[in-house]
Scaffold this motif. Structure first.
Motif, PDB file in Angstrom:
ATOM      1  N   LEU A 156      32.672  42.415  42.318  1.00  0.00           N
ATOM      2  CA  LEU A 156      33.258  44.042  42.550  1.00  0.00           C
ATOM      3  C   LEU A 156      32.665  44.913  41.858  1.00  0.00           C
ATOM      4  O   LEU A 156      32.102  46.068  42.446  1.00  0.00           O
ATOM      5  CB  LEU A 156      34.735  43.829  42.631  1.00  0.00           C
ATOM      6  CG  LEU A 156      35.347  45.376  43.122  1.00  0.00           C
ATOM      7  CD1 LEU A 156      35.022  45.744  44.555  1.00  0.00           C
ATOM      8  CD2 LEU A 156      37.016  45.145  42.748  1.00  0.00           C
ATOM      9  N   TRP A 157      32.645  44.839  40.649  1.00  0.00           N
ATOM     10  CA  TRP A 157      32.609  46.014  39.546  1.00  0.00           C
ATOM     11  C   TRP A 157      31.305  46.828  39.413  1.00  0.00           C
ATOM     12  O   TRP A 157      31.106  47.817  39.257  1.00  0.00           O
ATOM     13  CB  TRP A 157      33.350  45.857  38.390  1.00  0.00           C
ATOM     14  CG  TRP A 157      34.867  45.875  38.659  1.00  0.00           C
ATOM     15  CD1 TRP A 157      35.801  44.886  38.525  1.00  0.00           C
ATOM     16  CD2 TRP A 157      35.557  47.062  38.738  1.00  0.00           C
ATOM     17  NE1 TRP A 157      37.058  45.586  38.753  1.00  0.00           N
ATOM     18  CE2 TRP A 157      36.868  46.722  38.962  1.00  0.00           C
ATOM     19  CE3 TRP A 157      35.389  48.452  38.947  1.00  0.00           C
ATOM     20  CZ2 TRP A 157      37.792  47.831  38.958  1.00  0.00           C
ATOM     21  CZ3 TRP A 157      36.122  49.456  38.813  1.00  0.00           C
ATOM     22  CH2 TRP A 157      37.509  49.254  39.078  1.00  0.00           C
ATOM     23  N   VAL A 180      39.613  51.725  43.047  1.00  0.00           N
ATOM     24  CA  VAL A 180      39.121  50.452  43.248  1.00  0.00           C
ATOM     25  C   VAL A 180      39.932  49.305  42.781  1.00  0.00           C
ATOM     26  O   VAL A 180      40.002  48.117  43.266  1.00  0.00           O
ATOM     27  CB  VAL A 180      37.640  50.348  42.544  1.00  0.00           C
ATOM     28  CG1 VAL A 180      36.974  49.119  42.679  1.00  0.00           C
ATOM     29  CG2 VAL A 180      36.802  51.553  43.131  1.00  0.00           C
ATOM     30  N   TRP A 184      41.226  45.237  42.969  1.00  0.00           N
ATOM     31  CA  TRP A 184      40.826  44.392  41.752  1.00  0.00           C
ATOM     32  C   TRP A 184      42.445  43.732  41.275  1.00  0.00           C
ATOM     33  O   TRP A 184      42.370  42.576  41.064  1.00  0.00           O
ATOM     34  CB  TRP A 184      40.496  45.293  40.811  1.00  0.00           C
ATOM     35  CG  TRP A 184      39.956  44.230  39.584  1.00  0.00           C
ATOM     36  CD1 TRP A 184      40.443  44.901  38.261  1.00  0.00           C
ATOM     37  CD2 TRP A 184      39.281  43.152  39.339  1.00  0.00           C
ATOM     38  NE1 TRP A 184      40.136  43.862  37.420  1.00  0.00           N
ATOM     39  CE2 TRP A 184      39.508  42.774  37.797  1.00  0.00           C
ATOM     40  CE3 TRP A 184      38.663  42.339  40.089  1.00  0.00           C
ATOM     41  CZ2 TRP A 184      38.955  41.765  37.299  1.00  0.00           C
ATOM     42  CZ3 TRP A 184      38.081  41.006  39.423  1.00  0.00           C
ATOM     43  CH2 TRP A 184      38.149  41.029  38.243  1.00  0.00           C
TER      44      TRP A 184
END
Length: 202
Positions: A156-157, A180, A184
């Motif tokens: 994701l990051w 975001v 997460w």
């Protein structure tokens, strides 16, 4: 929404660390509420459910767990803000396109290689401590959960931080990350509650 944005900007201008801390805490809590709503706690702790162990979401919901996520988010927000500021100073952005791409790559690489592994380890250590786990339980939980969480981080990051470091002003980077982080923190909440000995009823 515009009035709230103006209110947030005024608060951030006067007390940036406090505003970022509370914003990040609220987003962390939202992620945990989402996790508890989407995935019953029996599934998070054992991976399975039975017809006898599926009470309603209202019964399953644990506000203490959400409070822990809020507290951790409040602690982590200022740390992330200082880290992003350090990256700005260490790797100043250039107006030249080629240099801009190189600088962006350095920022993301530093964030994902130096900061992310430590931040994830700190998450499990702090959350486990707030759950009342002893050192042995913390070590066991870390061994079970850390590799999966770190792998999920790299899905994701990196892309999110490329966007964050390239076009988002410094004061908004933690709030952007917090948005975001709803996804997460939902993932982390599920990972944190799924394996090992659960302390969710504390």
């Amino acid at each position: 929404m515009p009035s709230f944005a103006g209110f947030w900007n005024r608060c951030a201008a006067r007390r940036p660390l406090l505003t970022i801390s509370l914003t990040n805490g609220a987003m962390g809590a939202a992620g945990d509420v989402l996790a508890q709503t989407l995935v019953p706690q029996q599934q998070q702790t054992s991976g399975t459910t039975t017809s006898q162990s599926t009470p309603s979401v209202a019964v399953q919901y644990n506000p203490w767990r959400t409070l822990r996520f809020f507290a951790y988010g409040c602690m982590f927000g200022p740390v992330a803000y200082r880290w992003y500021g350090f990256l700005d100073r260490r790797f100043p952005m250039s107006a030249v396109r080629g240099k801009m791409a190189a600088t962006l790559g350095k920022r993301v690489a530093a964030d994902q290689i130096a900061f992310a592994p430590v931040a994830i380890a700190a998450f499990f250590a702090v959350m486990g401590t707030m759950e009342g786990k002893n050192l042995s339980e913390l070590k066991t939980g870390f061994r079970e959960r850390y590799p999966e969480a770190l792998a999920g981080n790299y899905v994701l990051w990196p892309a999110a931080q490329m966007l964050n470091f390239s076009i988002v002003p410094l004061i908004y980077r933690v709030p952007f990350s917090s948005l975001v982080s709803i996804v997460w923190n939902t993932y982390l909440s599920i990972v944190n509650g799924r394996k090992g000995v659960s302390s969710e009823q504390k």
